[in-house]
Design an enzyme around this catalytic site. Structure first.
Site, PDB file in Angstrom:
ATOM      1  N   LYS A  77      10.440   1.836  -2.647  1.00 45.83           N
ATOM      2  CA  LYS A  77       9.346   0.897  -2.909  1.00 45.83           C
ATOM      3  C   LYS A  77       8.300   1.578  -3.794  1.00 45.83           C
ATOM      4  O   LYS A  77       7.999   2.769  -3.591  1.00 45.83           O
ATOM      5  CB  LYS A  77       8.743   0.461  -1.567  1.00 45.83           C
ATOM      6  N   SER A 152       5.864  -7.426   2.207  1.00 51.91           N
ATOM      7  CA  SER A 152       5.657  -6.992   0.844  1.00 51.91           C
ATOM      8  C   SER A 152       6.817  -6.179   0.261  1.00 51.91           C
ATOM      9  O   SER A 152       6.883  -6.005  -0.959  1.00 51.91           O
ATOM     10  CB  SER A 152       4.385  -6.138   0.760  1.00 51.91           C
ATOM     11  N   SER A 176       6.019  -5.796   6.767  1.00 55.14           N
ATOM     12  CA  SER A 176       6.531  -5.823   5.399  1.00 55.14           C
ATOM     13  C   SER A 176       7.920  -5.245   5.182  1.00 55.14           C
ATOM     14  O   SER A 176       8.458  -5.374   4.082  1.00 55.14           O
ATOM     15  CB  SER A 176       5.564  -5.108   4.467  1.00 55.14           C
TER      16      SER A 176
HETATM   17  N1  GLN Z   1       1.970  -9.634   5.476  1.00 57.14           N
HETATM   18  C1  GLN Z   1       1.129  -8.597   5.948  1.00 57.14           C
HETATM   19  C2  GLN Z   1      -0.078  -8.439   5.047  1.00 57.14           C
HETATM   20  O1  GLN Z   1      -0.155  -9.144   4.110  1.00 57.14           O
HETATM   21  C3  GLN Z   1       1.889  -7.320   6.088  1.00 57.14           C
HETATM   22  C4  GLN Z   1       1.852  -6.425   4.933  1.00 57.14           C
HETATM   23  C5  GLN Z   1       2.575  -5.132   5.141  1.00 57.14           C
HETATM   24  O2  GLN Z   1       3.206  -4.921   6.182  1.00 57.14           O
HETATM   25  N2  GLN Z   1       2.443  -4.243   4.182  1.00 57.14           N
HETATM   26  O3  GLN Z   1      -0.932  -7.653   5.248  1.00 57.14           O
END
Ligand code: GLN
Length: 489
Positions: A77, A152, A176
């Site tokens: 990532k 994400s 994410s």
């Molecule tokens: N959807 C969550 C957020 O927007 C999780 C993001 C993540 O785990 N990086 O913060």
């Protein structure tokens, strides 16, 4: 080769059936002929990968010992540093930022002879659930290009689902890794907080962030954990515990063990998701697991708690991006304040700005007690409730998300996206290991995932349960049929 597991590919390479250069060229070709449809990579590290493959072929020819990931195509990532390559965090702010050092996970992967093919797309600074917050382009779902890949770590999930990489690393602050894994029909594992080093990860929420693998099987996720699940002296939150025997532990039985299900959290699910989850429960009963109802009422507060703590931590972590030390500096500035203000206004996208504002507000002198402090108190209640729940069960099962992947650009209201994280957030707040495994499809062919959570630091145990459950409830192949042709062009 795309439909073999990482373990099989490593074995094939080690036994001389295929060279690392052949494997690498094969996967690079899949990426170059297929990723324009998906957008799972922000950069492809072709030269680095082919150089590594050449070294591996040489090593094998000389009879030198080969690592656990020998020849396995891997993606990272793009918020994790790979030395001398760009780390963008999918933000305009860092579009030219070259990582000056390797993250610990990159070092560990390369030391075990994994081949890093590229850096994956994400929501900007890992904030989001769809990948539509990437400042460059959204990743599309390999199962259906009109639906979101999840976020994400959407690039990592889509790449694995499309067979571009065999294992990809993601990061998980509130879901994410698990959410995009569920949306793309693959496995996504978030280790216990502190199990995997975060050295070289661009921080989002420092008390929540964790790096973990996405793969097409629990076994391959376990393989990656053998490599990256190690103490690291460069990360002050790294657990100083002995590494666990992730792969050998998979063989142990789960017969007559107990799975806790917070049924009260399932009641409001849309009917298709609910009946799908209930079907999974029946399948788990059939394989000899006891299912019990557990009460985790306090989890109704986890979304509001997370959306106070995570932005608070993000607002401090992102303060370093000011146009001075790192990152793009706005042009035509007259004062230092102009530099800060203009660079930040130009560099950050709307979701990141929203979180910084929210985080700055909840940490401000007037609001701190009412929001930040209160959220930390409720977080403690959540930690205690989860701990207590594990007195009566070995693992906890829930859906990974209330919905399957939705159409791209269909959700504009951030609150409904935030609510999507209801099942995944508790594991981050409590630092627990948690995994999403694919369990089938909706009537219109969108993947569904089921989440399992384990007690703190019981990562290997959780993977064992997931491995056995995966064999009984995974109703699908884990690679998108649109990408199953050898020639993608
Ligand atoms: N959807 C969550 C957020 O927007 C999780 C993001 C993540 O785990 N990086 O913060």
């Amino acid at each position: 080769m795309y439909n073999e597991s990482a373990l099989q590919i490593a074995q094939k390479f080690k036994s001389g059936q295929v060279s690392a250069t052949e494997i690498t060229s094969y996967f690079l070709k899949r990426i170059s002929s297929g990723d324009h449809k998906i957008g799972s990579f922000l950069s492809c590290l072709e030269e680095r990968a082919l150089q590594k493959a050449k070294e591996l072929d040489q090593k094998r020819a000389e009879g030198k010992p080969l690592g656990k990931l020998a020849g396995v195509p891997i993606g990272i990532k793009d918020n994790i540093h790979v030395k001398d390559e760009v780390t963008t965090c999918a933000s305009k702010f860092l579009s030219n930022y070259i990582a000056p050092y390797d993250s610990t996970v990159t070092k560990l992967i390369e030391a075990e002879d994994g081949i890093i093919l590229g850096k994956h797309n994400l929501d900007e600074f890992a904030m989001g659930s769809t990948n539509e917050n990437s400042a460059f382009f959204p990743t599309k779902n390999p199962w259906n290009e009109n639906i979101v890949a999840g976020g994400s770590s959407g690039g990592s999930a889509a790449s694995v689902a499309a067979g571009f990489t065999k294992i990809s690393l993601g990061t998980d602050t509130g879901g994410s890794i698990r959410l995009p894994a569920a949306f793309c029909g693959c496995v996504g594992f978030k280790p216990s907080f502190g199990r995997v080093s975060r050295y070289g990860l661009v921080a989002f929420g420092s008390s929540l962030d964790q790096i973990g693998p996405l793969a097409t099987s629990v076994e391959d996720a376990a393989l990656m954990m053998e490599v990256i699940g190690k103490h690291c002296s460069k990360d002050s939150t790294s657990l100083n515990l002995a590494p666990q025997p992730y792969i050998s532990e998979l063989k142990n039985s789960v017969q007559s063990k107990t799975v806790g299900v917070p049924f009260h959290l399932i009641d409001q699910l849309p009917s298709e998701a609910r009946s799908h989850f209930e079907q999974n429960i029946e399948l788990m009963k059939k394989m000899g697991l006891n299912i019990i109802d557990i009460n985790l009422d306090v989890l109704k507060y986890s979304v509001p708690v997370y959306y106070i703590i995570a932005p608070a931590e993000a607002s401090t972590n992102l303060a370093r991006f000011d146009g001075v030390l790192y990152s793009n500096r706005a042009k035509n500035c007259e004062t230092i304040d102009d530099v800060y203000q203009n660079s930040r206004s130009e560099g950050f996208g709307p979701e990141v700005k929203q979180r910084i504002l929210l985080g700055t507000y909840v940490l401000s002198a007037k609001a701190q007690d009412a929001y930040y402090k209160k959220a930390q108190q409720v977080r403690t209640l959540i930690i205690n409730a989860m701990k207590k729940a594990f007195n009566s069960c070995d693992v906890i099962a829930t859906p990974t998300a209330p919905y399957s992947a939705f159409d791209r650009n269909s959700i504009q209201d951030p609150l409904s996206l935030y609510l999507q994280d209801i099942y995944t957030i508790p594991a981050n707040l409590a630092g627990l290991p948690s995994i999403s495994i694919p369990t089938g499809f909706t009537s219109d062919d969108r993947p569904f995932g089921m989440q399992l959570m384990g007690p703190k630091h019981e990562d290997a145990r959780l993977l064992r349960f997931a491995h056995h459950i995966e064999k009984n409830v995974s109703l699908s192949p884990k690679m998108s049929p649109h990408f199953d042709k050898e020639n993608l062009a």
